[in-house]
Design a protein around this motif. Structure first.
Motif, PDB file in Angstrom:
ATOM      1  N   TYR B  32      10.315  24.788 -16.124  1.00  0.00           N
ATOM      2  CA  TYR B  32       9.787  23.277 -15.616  1.00  0.00           C
ATOM      3  C   TYR B  32      10.559  22.632 -15.822  1.00  0.00           C
ATOM      4  O   TYR B  32      10.636  21.956 -16.271  1.00  0.00           O
ATOM      5  N   TYR B  36       9.070  11.453 -12.991  1.00  0.00           N
ATOM      6  CA  TYR B  36       8.342  11.037 -13.648  1.00  0.00           C
ATOM      7  C   TYR B  36       8.410   9.718 -12.821  1.00  0.00           C
ATOM      8  O   TYR B  36       9.856   9.561 -12.481  1.00  0.00           O
ATOM      9  N   GLN B  38       8.578   5.524 -13.252  1.00  0.00           N
ATOM     10  CA  GLN B  38       8.443   4.554 -13.974  1.00  0.00           C
ATOM     11  C   GLN B  38       8.457   2.558 -13.182  1.00  0.00           C
ATOM     12  O   GLN B  38       9.759   2.498 -12.818  1.00  0.00           O
ATOM     13  N   LYS B  42       6.506  -0.634 -17.975  1.00  0.00           N
ATOM     14  CA  LYS B  42       5.384   0.575 -18.283  1.00  0.00           C
ATOM     15  C   LYS B  42       6.905   1.368 -18.596  1.00  0.00           C
ATOM     16  O   LYS B  42       7.913   1.729 -18.830  1.00  0.00           O
ATOM     17  N   GLY B  43       5.739   2.624 -18.968  1.00  0.00           N
ATOM     18  CA  GLY B  43       5.958   3.726 -19.363  1.00  0.00           C
ATOM     19  C   GLY B  43       6.374   4.837 -18.316  1.00  0.00           C
ATOM     20  O   GLY B  43       5.919   5.097 -17.056  1.00  0.00           O
ATOM     21  N   PRO B  44       6.928   5.732 -17.904  1.00  0.00           N
ATOM     22  CA  PRO B  44       7.112   6.717 -17.679  1.00  0.00           C
ATOM     23  C   PRO B  44       5.564   7.514 -17.369  1.00  0.00           C
ATOM     24  O   PRO B  44       4.926   7.446 -18.420  1.00  0.00           O
ATOM     25  N   LEU B  46       3.861  11.294 -15.211  1.00  0.00           N
ATOM     26  CA  LEU B  46       4.310  12.116 -14.741  1.00  0.00           C
ATOM     27  C   LEU B  46       3.326  11.758 -12.879  1.00  0.00           C
ATOM     28  O   LEU B  46       2.257  11.407 -12.650  1.00  0.00           O
ATOM     29  N   PHE B  89      12.663   9.348 -13.039  1.00  0.00           N
ATOM     30  CA  PHE B  89      13.036  10.270 -13.889  1.00  0.00           C
ATOM     31  C   PHE B  89      13.004  12.113 -13.779  1.00  0.00           C
ATOM     32  O   PHE B  89      11.932  12.330 -13.545  1.00  0.00           O
ATOM     33  N   ALA B  98      11.172  19.810 -25.947  1.00  0.00           N
ATOM     34  CA  ALA B  98      12.201  19.048 -25.896  1.00  0.00           C
ATOM     35  C   ALA B  98      11.990  19.188 -23.959  1.00  0.00           C
ATOM     36  O   ALA B  98      12.945  20.040 -23.713  1.00  0.00           O
ATOM     37  N   LEU B  99      11.844  17.534 -23.523  1.00  0.00           N
ATOM     38  CA  LEU B  99      12.507  17.607 -22.270  1.00  0.00           C
ATOM     39  C   LEU B  99      13.640  16.962 -22.111  1.00  0.00           C
ATOM     40  O   LEU B  99      13.455  16.188 -23.096  1.00  0.00           O
ATOM     41  N   PHE B 101      15.983  14.942 -20.001  1.00  0.00           N
ATOM     42  CA  PHE B 101      15.889  13.882 -18.801  1.00  0.00           C
ATOM     43  C   PHE B 101      17.190  13.046 -17.845  1.00  0.00           C
ATOM     44  O   PHE B 101      18.282  13.716 -18.152  1.00  0.00           O
ATOM     45  N   GLY B 102      16.752  13.447 -16.693  1.00  0.00           N
ATOM     46  CA  GLY B 102      18.246  12.444 -16.273  1.00  0.00           C
ATOM     47  C   GLY B 102      18.226  11.589 -15.624  1.00  0.00           C
ATOM     48  O   GLY B 102      17.428  10.397 -17.138  1.00  0.00           O
ATOM     49  N   LYS B 103      18.812  10.656 -15.711  1.00  0.00           N
ATOM     50  CA  LYS B 103      19.764   9.227 -15.780  1.00  0.00           C
ATOM     51  C   LYS B 103      18.783   7.924 -15.368  1.00  0.00           C
ATOM     52  O   LYS B 103      18.484   6.945 -15.320  1.00  0.00           O
TER      53      LYS B 103
END
Lengths: 113, 111
Positions: B32, B36, B38, B42-44, B46, B89, B98-99, B101-103
């Motif tokens: 999967y 995202y 951001q 604010k929050g990320p 999708l 991201f 869990a996801l 994440f990239g940086k």
């Protein structure tokens, strides 16, 4: 339908103080997560919960505790804050892990002096 | 654990041009791949996702491509607009909860 909300939005602590961050979701999601976001580090998972009464450690759990007494709430606690815990904290929730989509709150900016 | 590499870390394009962000991952069991966006303060959120049984997915100006053999996937934004400016991201998940994440990529679209 507010989605995911976080309280407080900002907080400044002194080293050694304790605090609790509250996350609430009104989407009836089973899964909830706490992340921290630091510059250049992306989002790192602290703890997560797969249902009411359950919690599990993520990638960076040291110095934090969590509780999920009610399905809609997920609390993140810092018992003795350290400057290394200065960060932006995001809560997220999802319907199921198969569904995948995580919905994020607006974040809490925490500074530890 | 899963290692997710994201490039570039910053990207500046002119309005109307295309933007491409790439991510590579290490766990071949990953299935999967969400992206995202951001915005500041604010929050990320999708914007698009793809699962391992699909090679490409489009949603208006946004598309994601997945190459499972090479273990990389990319976000494509066409006809960029100033409101596309944000941090993007990529993330990867397998059968776990869990996801990873990239940086992040800071995208700036200049008028």
């Amino acid at each position: 339908n507010a989605g995911v909300t976080q309280t407080p939005k900002f907080r400044v602590l002194k080293t050694g103080q304790s605090m609790t961050l509250l996350c609430a979701q009104d989407m009836n999601h089973e899964y909830m997560y706490w992340y921290r976001q630091d510059p250049g580090m992306g989002l790192r998972l602290i703890h997560y919960s797969v249902g009411e009464g359950t919690t599990a450690k993520g990638e960076v759990p040291d110095g934090y505790n969590v509780s999920r007494l009610k399905k809609q709430n997920f609390l993140l606690g810092l018992e003795s804050a350290a400057p290394s815990q200065t960060s932006v904290y995001f809560c997220a929730s999802s319907y199921s892990r198969l569904q995948g989509t995580q919905y994020f709150g607006p974040g809490t900016r925490l500074t530890v002096l | 654990g899963e290692n997710v590499e994201q490039h570039p870390s910053t990207l500046s394009v002119q309005e109307g041009d295309s933007a491409v962000i790439k991510c590579t991952y290490s766990d071949s069991a990953s299935n999967y791949f969400p992206w995202y966006k951001q915005e500041l303060g604010k929050g990320p959120q999708l914007i698009i996702d793809i699962r391992s049984n699909v090679g490409e997915k489009k949603d208006q100006r946004i598309a994601v491509t997945l190459n499972k053999t090479a273990k990389h996937f990319s976000l494509h934004i066409t006809e960029t607009q100033p409101e596309d400016s944000a941090v993007y991201f990529c993330a990867v998940a397998n059968s776990g909860y869990a996801l990873n994440f990239g940086k992040g990529t800071s995208l700036l679209v200049t008028p």
